[in-house]
Design an enzyme around this catalytic site. Structure first.
Site, PDB file in Angstrom:
ATOM      1  N   ASP A 185       0.849  -1.372   0.038  1.00  0.00           N
ATOM      2  CA  ASP A 185       0.088  -0.072  -0.252  1.00  0.00           C
ATOM      3  C   ASP A 185       0.989   1.318   0.113  1.00  0.00           C
ATOM      4  OD1 ASP A 185       0.934   0.160   2.658  1.00  0.00           O
ATOM      5  OD2 ASP A 185      -0.961  -0.205   3.448  1.00  0.00           O
ATOM      6  N   HIS A 241     -10.702   5.185  -8.635  1.00  0.00           N
ATOM      7  CA  HIS A 241      -9.199   5.532  -9.264  1.00  0.00           C
ATOM      8  C   HIS A 241      -8.503   4.756 -10.555  1.00  0.00           C
ATOM      9  CE1 HIS A 241      -8.311   7.054  -4.860  1.00  0.00           C
ATOM     10  NE2 HIS A 241      -8.949   8.170  -5.719  1.00  0.00           N
TER      11      HIS A 241
END
Ligand code: NAD
Length: 240
Positions: free
Chosen positions: A36, A123
């Site tokens: 991440d 996104h």
């Protein structure tokens, strides 16, 4: 350590719910081996010539396209990654008619790989690409196989269908996400620091009964009064 009581509470909320929605981020895919941004071993803690936020911006893409692609191919394309228990559980709930949508900030396509159908990708996705000049679409293999900056036969630069910093979110995806969140009676939020806007503000549209947060560490937003389970989402959801 995840307690029996926390799992029992989450199970109860899910059993009572008639329409769940899931809102997630990069933490959903760390158990699939994709780093991440903000965890201890996330991309923001690694050292590059430029900060990742800069590299992943529209200005940087326009002005340093070759360096953008160097980083993008090395760090953002994890095409062999496989879904984990969290992705599979969410897909199963959708199939059973309990979950109406997965709203994700991720760009890795792992929810679809696990079988989820209604996936709202805030996104975008690394799997889709297009020529900025003529709009022609390209599969990700075009990016993988080309060297340097990938070009379309028309001469235009090919850009991933990924929302870079400074770029607006797709209005249709946003509208559908708001609608799904508004209509749900239970919202499960997982694997997201809730630091990236406007995506993080979508959770404010929730009008239902209960929110459950499953995250390693508390998210940036004040989530008082919700069921918060501090743990790995794949582990937690596989216990339900
Ligand atoms: P983030 O990195 O800001 O936050 C991730 C959060 O998930 C952190 O709070 C972390 O503690 C938690 N976490 C990590 N592993 C977890 C696990 N196994 N279980 C539960 N929680 C876990 O990510 P974000 O909030 O999604 O926002 C940053 C941006 O990152 C998004 O815009 C997204 O597009 C982008 N991104 C996507 C991917 C991907 O597609 N897999 C990977 C990296 C970044």
């Amino acid at each position: 350590m995840i307690s029996e009581a926390e799992i029992a509470n989450l199970r109860r909320l899910i059993e009572r719910s008639r329409r769940m929605v899931f809102f997630g981020g990069a933490g959903v895919s760390t158990e699939s081996g994709i780093p991440d941004f903000r965890s201890q071993d996330g991309l923001y803690k690694q050292k590059y010539k430029y900060p990742p936020e800069t590299i992943l911006s529209h200005t940087f893409f326009a002005e340093h396209t070759e360096e953008f692609y160097e980083f993008y191919r090395a760090k953002m394309l994890c095409l062999d990654a496989m879904p984990n228990a969290a992705h599979y559980k969410l897909a199963q709930w959708e199939k059973e008619g309990k979950l109406s949508a997965v709203i994700t900030q991720n760009i890795d396509g792992l929810h679809q790989k696990a079988g989820s159908k209604n996936v709202l990708e805030l996104h975008g996705s690394v799997w889709r690409n297009h020529c900025v000049r003529c709009g022609m679409g390209y599969p990700v293999q075009k990016i993988v196989k080309s060297k340097g900056v990938p070009h379309c036969p028309c001469g235009g630069v090919i850009k991933p269908d990924v929302v870079l910093y400074e770029e607006p979110l797709d209005q249709d995806v946003l509208n559908r996400s708001v609608e799904e969140i508004r209509r749900a009676d239970l919202m499960i939020i997982g694997g997201t620091s809730l630091n990236v806007y406007p995506a993080a503000s979508l959770v404010d549209f929730f009008r239902g009964d209960n929110i459950a947060v499953i995250n390693r560490g508390a998210p940036a937003k004040d989530m008082r009064g919700v069921l918060f389970i501090d743990g790995k989402i794949g582990e937690v959801l596989s216990m339900i």
